[in-house]
Design an enzyme around this catalytic site. Structure first.
Site, PDB file in Angstrom:
ATOM      1  N   MET A 195       0.807  -1.218   0.000  1.00 50.05           N
ATOM      2  CA  MET A 195       0.000   0.000   0.000  1.00 50.05           C
ATOM      3  C   MET A 195       0.844   1.275   0.000  1.00 50.05           C
ATOM      4  O   MET A 195       0.531   2.232   0.711  1.00 50.05           O
ATOM      5  CB  MET A 195      -0.950  -0.011   1.208  1.00 50.05           C
ATOM      6  CG  MET A 195      -1.854  -1.215   1.278  1.00 50.05           C
ATOM      7  SD  MET A 195      -2.849  -1.431  -0.215  1.00 50.05           S
ATOM      8  CE  MET A 195      -4.082  -0.162   0.087  1.00 50.05           C
ATOM      9  N   HIS A 246      -4.458  -5.715  -8.758  1.00 48.24           N
ATOM     10  CA  HIS A 246      -5.346  -4.618  -8.372  1.00 48.24           C
ATOM     11  C   HIS A 246      -6.791  -5.119  -8.415  1.00 48.24           C
ATOM     12  O   HIS A 246      -7.205  -5.716  -9.413  1.00 48.24           O
ATOM     13  CB  HIS A 246      -5.166  -3.439  -9.332  1.00 48.24           C
ATOM     14  CG  HIS A 246      -6.012  -2.269  -8.962  1.00 48.24           C
ATOM     15  ND1 HIS A 246      -5.702  -1.445  -7.902  1.00 48.24           N
ATOM     16  CD2 HIS A 246      -7.181  -1.810  -9.472  1.00 48.24           C
ATOM     17  CE1 HIS A 246      -6.637  -0.518  -7.786  1.00 48.24           C
ATOM     18  NE2 HIS A 246      -7.542  -0.712  -8.721  1.00 48.24           N
ATOM     19  N   GLU A 299      -8.462 -13.055  -7.624  1.00 44.44           N
ATOM     20  CA  GLU A 299      -7.069 -12.704  -7.299  1.00 44.44           C
ATOM     21  C   GLU A 299      -6.218 -13.946  -7.039  1.00 44.44           C
ATOM     22  O   GLU A 299      -5.108 -14.074  -7.566  1.00 44.44           O
ATOM     23  CB  GLU A 299      -7.011 -11.777  -6.079  1.00 44.44           C
ATOM     24  CG  GLU A 299      -7.670 -10.436  -6.315  1.00 44.44           C
ATOM     25  CD  GLU A 299      -7.434  -9.457  -5.165  1.00 44.44           C
ATOM     26  OE1 GLU A 299      -6.297  -9.355  -4.686  1.00 44.44           O
ATOM     27  OE2 GLU A 299      -8.396  -8.802  -4.757  1.00 44.44           O
ATOM     28  N   SER A 323      -7.277  -7.458 -11.688  1.00 43.67           N
ATOM     29  CA  SER A 323      -6.345  -7.407 -12.815  1.00 43.67           C
ATOM     30  C   SER A 323      -4.912  -7.540 -12.320  1.00 43.67           C
ATOM     31  O   SER A 323      -4.562  -6.994 -11.274  1.00 43.67           O
ATOM     32  CB  SER A 323      -6.439  -6.050 -13.537  1.00 43.67           C
ATOM     33  OG  SER A 323      -7.783  -5.686 -13.806  1.00 43.67           O
ATOM     34  N   LEU A 347       0.022   5.222 -11.789  1.00 44.10           N
ATOM     35  CA  LEU A 347      -0.539   4.397 -10.719  1.00 44.10           C
ATOM     36  C   LEU A 347      -1.638   3.471 -11.247  1.00 44.10           C
ATOM     37  O   LEU A 347      -2.634   3.948 -11.814  1.00 44.10           O
ATOM     38  CB  LEU A 347      -1.105   5.311  -9.613  1.00 44.10           C
ATOM     39  CG  LEU A 347      -1.674   4.574  -8.400  1.00 44.10           C
ATOM     40  CD1 LEU A 347      -0.591   3.837  -7.644  1.00 44.10           C
ATOM     41  CD2 LEU A 347      -2.424   5.533  -7.497  1.00 44.10           C
ATOM     42  N   ASP A 348      -1.464   2.166 -11.053  1.00 43.67           N
ATOM     43  CA  ASP A 348      -2.420   1.155 -11.534  1.00 43.67           C
ATOM     44  C   ASP A 348      -2.681   1.299 -13.036  1.00 43.67           C
ATOM     45  O   ASP A 348      -3.763   0.925 -13.519  1.00 43.67           O
ATOM     46  CB  ASP A 348      -3.752   1.217 -10.761  1.00 43.67           C
ATOM     47  CG  ASP A 348      -3.558   0.977  -9.270  1.00 43.67           C
ATOM     48  OD1 ASP A 348      -2.685   0.171  -8.908  1.00 43.67           O
ATOM     49  OD2 ASP A 348      -4.275   1.613  -8.464  1.00 43.67           O
ATOM     50  N   ASN A 354       1.800  -6.071 -10.401  1.00 41.62           N
ATOM     51  CA  ASN A 354       0.920  -5.726  -9.273  1.00 41.62           C
ATOM     52  C   ASN A 354      -0.430  -6.390  -9.501  1.00 41.62           C
ATOM     53  O   ASN A 354      -0.819  -6.632 -10.637  1.00 41.62           O
ATOM     54  CB  ASN A 354       0.747  -4.202  -9.230  1.00 41.62           C
ATOM     55  CG  ASN A 354      -0.162  -3.758  -8.095  1.00 41.62           C
ATOM     56  OD1 ASN A 354      -0.082  -4.284  -6.978  1.00 41.62           O
ATOM     57  ND2 ASN A 354      -1.031  -2.801  -8.359  1.00 41.62           N
ATOM     58  N   LEU A 383       4.898   3.915  -5.408  1.00 37.85           N
ATOM     59  CA  LEU A 383       6.340   3.836  -5.655  1.00 37.85           C
ATOM     60  C   LEU A 383       6.797   4.938  -6.609  1.00 37.85           C
ATOM     61  O   LEU A 383       6.062   5.344  -7.509  1.00 37.85           O
ATOM     62  CB  LEU A 383       6.679   2.464  -6.228  1.00 37.85           C
ATOM     63  CG  LEU A 383       6.461   1.324  -5.221  1.00 37.85           C
ATOM     64  CD1 LEU A 383       6.379  -0.018  -5.932  1.00 37.85           C
ATOM     65  CD2 LEU A 383       7.562   1.319  -4.163  1.00 37.85           C
TER      66      LEU A 383
HETATM   67  C1  GRF Z   1      -5.846  -7.321  -2.357  1.00 34.57           C
HETATM   68  O1  GRF Z   1      -7.204  -7.107  -2.598  1.00 34.57           O
HETATM   69  C2  GRF Z   1      -5.021  -6.655  -3.411  1.00 34.57           C
HETATM   70  O2  GRF Z   1      -5.597  -6.730  -4.684  1.00 34.57           O
HETATM   71  C3  GRF Z   1      -5.011  -5.240  -2.911  1.00 34.57           C
HETATM   72  O3  GRF Z   1      -4.836  -5.361  -1.534  1.00 34.57           O
HETATM   73  C4  GRF Z   1      -5.380  -6.594  -1.085  1.00 34.57           C
HETATM   74  C5  GRF Z   1      -4.306  -7.336  -0.372  1.00 34.57           C
HETATM   75  O4  GRF Z   1      -4.758  -8.449   0.338  1.00 34.57           O
HETATM   76  N1  GRF Z   1      -4.046  -4.446  -3.616  1.00 34.57           N
HETATM   77  P1  GRF Z   1      -3.744  -9.550   0.841  1.00 34.57           P
HETATM   78  O5  GRF Z   1      -2.656  -8.834   1.647  1.00 34.57           O
HETATM   79  O6  GRF Z   1      -3.170 -10.266  -0.345  1.00 34.57           O
HETATM   80  O7  GRF Z   1      -4.524 -10.452   1.739  1.00 34.57           O
END
Ligand code: GRF
Length: 221
Positions: free
Chosen positions: A92, A111, A177, A138, A146-147, A109, A95
């Site tokens: 979070m 997202h 994810e 994604s 950013l993203d 990354n 960069l």
């Molecule tokens: C995920 O939803 C990721 O996409 C976002 O932050 C969350 C991280 O969760 N950027 P974790 O630390 O992988 O449990």
């Protein structure tokens, strides 16, 4: 091809990290874990790394006078573990250009949105506010925007009338994810996926549109 050495950068729970650790351990991602680095000492994901026997480091921005010094230390730690690929997994921190240039084409990354929709924070809430019919997640290469780097793979699902922020976050995590990130890293480690000056190449051909859940190999479904 020498075995890539993968570093994962986290800030929190590390559910994506766990999926990556599991896929490295069982050989689906042909890479060695270089290290896990968190910007927060309290990140629960650090414990997951330790349990997996992977070096876990904390680099805390508050310990440095500015972002450049913080990121120089981050790179120093990554290099000291021989890192060749970097995966941001719930990291979070925004960069800066020098760090991004150092890891250009070698850093991805995840997202939680259907990029380019909903860059930045609070994506699940914004999907509901916008009345979107679909949501998802994604994986993209990291660029200065950013993203905004080229998207590699994207998984989507329909938003239901009774969905709330929590249910969307859960489906995005569990159904999308945790599948697409290990798969993308497996392709990257194998050399099937490459960032180029104009976008992404997959198995030697320019990718016209992001890969989808339908492209997942059986062991990633
Ligand atoms: C995920 O939803 C990721 O996409 C976002 O932050 C969350 C991280 O969760 N950027 P974790 O630390 O992988 O449990």
């Amino acid at each position: 091809m020498t075995t890539p050495r993968l570093a994962v950068l986290i800030s929190g729970r590390g559910r994506n990290l766990q999926a990556i650790l599991d896929a490295v351990a069982d050989g689906r991602i042909r890479a060695a874990m270089a290290c896990v680095v968190s910007n927060r000492a309290e990140a629960a994901g650090l414990e997951r790394a330790r349990r997996a026997g992977v070096p876990a480091a904390v680099v805390c921005p508050a310990d440095f006078p500015d972002r450049d010094r913080f990121e120089q230390e981050l790179t120093r730690v990554l290099e000291s573990h021989g890192t060749t690929l970097v995966a941001l997994a719930g990291f979070m921190r925004v960069l800066g250009p020098a760090f991004i240039a150092r890891w250009r084409h070698r850093m991805v990354n995840i997202h939680p949105s259907l990029l380019p929709r909903h860059r930045g924070l609070h994506t699940h809430r914004r999907v509901l506010e916008a009345g979107d019919a679909e949501h998802g997640a994604s994986v993209h290469f990291v660029t200065e925007e950013l993203d905004g780097g080229p998207v590699v793979i994207q998984g989507r699902f329909s938003v239901q009338p009774d969905d709330d922020e929590h249910s969307l976050a859960q489906r995005a995590m569990n159904d999308i994810e945790l599948k697409i990130y290990p798969q993308a890293l497996a392709w990257l480690a194998r050399g099937d996926l490459r960032a180029t000056a104009d976008g992404v190449e997959f198995k030697g051909r320019a990718l016209a549109a992001p890969l989808t859940l339908g492209d997942l190999e059986p062991e990633f479904r």
